[in-house]
Design an enzyme around this catalytic site. Structure first.
Site, mmCIF file in Angstrom:
data_model
loop_
_atom_site.group_PDB
_atom_site.id
_atom_site.type_symbol
_atom_site.label_atom_id
_atom_site.label_comp_id
_atom_site.label_asym_id
_atom_site.label_seq_id
_atom_site.Cartn_x
_atom_site.Cartn_y
_atom_site.Cartn_z
ATOM 1 N N ASP A 25 4.628 -4.045 -0.733
ATOM 2 C CA ASP A 25 3.599 -3.001 -0.681
ATOM 3 C C ASP A 25 2.924 -2.846 -2.033
ATOM 4 O OD1 ASP A 25 6.020 -2.050 -1.768
ATOM 5 O OD2 ASP A 25 5.222 -0.027 -1.661
ATOM 6 N N GLU A 26 1.772 -2.225 -2.022
ATOM 7 C CA GLU A 26 1.050 -1.812 -3.244
ATOM 8 C C GLU A 26 0.976 -2.916 -4.284
ATOM 9 O OE1 GLU A 26 1.692 2.991 -3.104
ATOM 10 O OE2 GLU A 26 3.243 1.815 -4.091
ATOM 11 N N ALA A 27 0.740 -4.135 -3.821
ATOM 12 C CA ALA A 27 0.597 -5.271 -4.744
ATOM 13 C C ALA A 27 -0.865 -5.349 -5.201
ATOM 14 C CB ALA A 27 1.034 -6.555 -4.063
ATOM 15 N N ARG A 51 1.718 5.484 -2.953
ATOM 16 C CA ARG A 51 2.666 5.760 -1.907
ATOM 17 C C ARG A 51 3.877 6.531 -2.348
ATOM 18 N NH1 ARG A 51 7.558 2.247 -1.494
ATOM 19 N NH2 ARG A 51 6.575 0.656 -2.151
#
Length: 533
Positions: free
Chosen positions: A338-340, A2
């Site tokens: 996010d983006e974990a 992202r």
């Protein structure tokens, strides 16, 4: 992937209104607009477009005899002094600010149908009156007044004028209550002065929310007394291996105070459970294996995670949120989410179930990136959508289902309003993982119907993030933000009925001379008919 997400102050003057708006036309509420006297800007040619503009009568001229009258010693007085500080350098006039009426420019606070941020501006030969029910509305009206004056009013030295304000009435209020911009200070660190410069630029567009991304893999930027290594270790570097940096609590308070003086609410973000390498490098105990990783200076994402199964993780989260909430008078605290990619779904849900009540305990409503909707958003939570036009229908429906269940939605689609996306293939800064985002693409969409299945009442507004993997200076910020930020501001403020690219691009072109006067180096998008240099 992202975000990956500077700053050298140049002109030090407070930048109050990037937006002249002198070409194109958008006359709202007037069947046959009266001709605008030579030398004055039509009332309907401001950015964001006003709800209603009715031109009529002769312009008012600011002269050496002009005074700024205000209602009493409180907020109206402070806003009057702000306006005087903007106008004095270029006009060369004293422009005294005093309680009472008369003298040319009048700022009035009174109950009326303006809402929390609306205003009315009346301009006649005898003077200009801005009326609002709340100080924020009065301040927004002042930004409109600035745009109605020639672009040279933004210069730091005395200019010849004349300083005419076209005759007529503007009645205006925002479409959405959340009109924001996000600045990532984790990938590259920015000083208090650099952030203040950006705040002044945001305020000119009537934006009211500053989202600060304070932590990530590459850097931790806010002092936490109970965990001091977060800044001494976690704040010691940045993308590319530079020195990094952090704000003391006093410096952060100064940013919050300054933003509030421009009627922006600060929303601080601590991203978790992913994007946490700076914290993990600072304290070995936060890692599942008890081993601290080295500081990270690259731009990859998704490799780090707090240890969901360790109780110390929640001691850490509680301390950080408690201290940050105490510094932040606003309503919201952003917990990322996010983006974990290194956190299992089960652990992610467990983590969010534990962490959201912590924010509530310290008086804050939760904001999270839209992956929060994959867990159970707390009552009153806001999900920030950063997906793309072609994000899967299933992911969009997950967000829509949460919205139908009461979760608020702030729209930040990456392929529309991520300001770090390149304008075109030749843009020297930025990234292109979400595609190329030219000025029209950033403007030409409607937040009200962007996500299928999301009730219009759930949409809180729009926000333009600027991630700083490639952004190092204030000049970099401004080049990537302008002119796209003006379009995002219009999406958040103006009625949907005013949306028209052909008309907007002409109004936008008139901002060029104003940005030049303010020392802002903007991208001269070929889609926009900029005035000749």
């Amino acid at each position: 992937m992202r975000r990956h997400h500077g700053t050298t102050p140049r002109t030090t003057r407070i930048l109050g209104a990037l937006l002249l708006v002198a070409a194109g036309s958008l006359t709202l509420g007037a069947a046959a607009p009266a001709p605008t006297p030579a030398g004055s800007t039509p009332l309907d040619r401001i950015v964001p477009a006003p709800e209603r503009a009715v031109p009529g009568g002769q312009p008012y001229r600011i002269t050496a005899g002009t005074r700024i009258g205000v209602d009493g010693p409180g907020e109206a007085r402070r806003i009057g002094e702000y306006l005087a500080d903007v106008l004095r350098p270029s006009t060369g006039y004293r422009l005294p600010v005093a309680a009472g009426s008369g003298g040319g420019i009048q700022l009035r606070l009174t109950e009326g149908p303006f809402g929390a941020e609306g205003y009315r501006l009346d301009s006649r030969t005898q003077g200009v009156t801005i009326t609002a029910a709340r100080p924020a509305g009065l301040f927004h009206g002042v930004q409109t007044l600035r745009q109605l004056l020639p672009a040279a009013v933004e210069k730091d030295s005395v200019q010849p004028g004349p300083w005419l304000v076209g005759g007529g009435t503007i009645t205006d209020r925002p479409r959405y209550g959340w009109r924001g911009a996000m600045l990532d200070v984790s990938r590259h660190f920015f000083t208090v002065g650099q952030v203040k410069r950006y705040i002044d630029q945001l305020a000119q567009y009537k934006l009211n929310t500053l989202h600060l991304h304070l932590s990530d893999d590459q850097g931790w930027r806010i002092a936490v007394d109970s965990w001091p290594r977060l800044t001494t270790v976690g704040g010691s570097t940045q993308v590319g291996g530079g020195p990094g940096g952090h704000w003391t609590k006093a410096e952060y308070r100064e940013i919050v105070r300054y933003a509030a003086s421009r009627y922006l609410e600060v929303v601080p973000e601590i991203d978790m459970p992913g994007h946490t390498n700076a914290a993990l490098a600072s304290y070995a105990a936060l890692n599942c294996d008890g081993v601290a990783p080295p500081p990270y200076t690259g731009t990859e994402v998704g490799f780090s995670s707090l240890c969901v199964g360790k109780e110390i993780t929640y001691d850490f989260v509680d301390d950080v949120i408690r201290e940050l909430a105490a510094l932040t008078p606003g309503r919201y605290l952003h917990i990322g989410g996010d983006e974990a990619h290194s956190t299992s779904h089960e652990d992610y849900v467990t983590f969010m179930d534990r962490v959201q009540p912590v924010a509530a305990r310290y008086g804050k409503s939760v904001v999270g990136w839209h992956q929060l909707t994959g867990a159970t958003p707390a009552k009153g939570a806001v999900a920030q959508y950063w997906g793309l036009d072609d994000t899967s229908a299933a992911e969009k429906e997950q967000v829509a289902a949460a919205a139908r269940n009461g979760t608020g939605i702030v729209l930040s689609p990456a392929d529309r309003v991520y300001l770090d996306m390149k304008y075109d293939a030749d843009t020297p800064l930025g990234q292109d993982w979400a595609g190329l985002v030219d000025v029209r693409r950033a403007y030409d969409w409607d937040p009200g119907d962007y996500l299928p299945g999301v009730p219009g009442s759930a949409v809180r507004g729009v926000e333009a993030p600027l991630w700083t993997e490639t952004i190092v200076t204030s000049a970099d910020i401004e080049y990537m933000a302008f002119p796209r930020l003006a379009g995002v501001a219009e999406l958040g403020w103006s009625p949907a009925a005013t949306h028209d690219w052909a008309e907007y691009r002409v109004r936008l072109a008139a901002q060029g001379p104003r940005w030049d006067a303010q020392g802002i180096g903007y991208f001269r998008a070929p889609q926009v008919p900029w005035p000749a240099v």
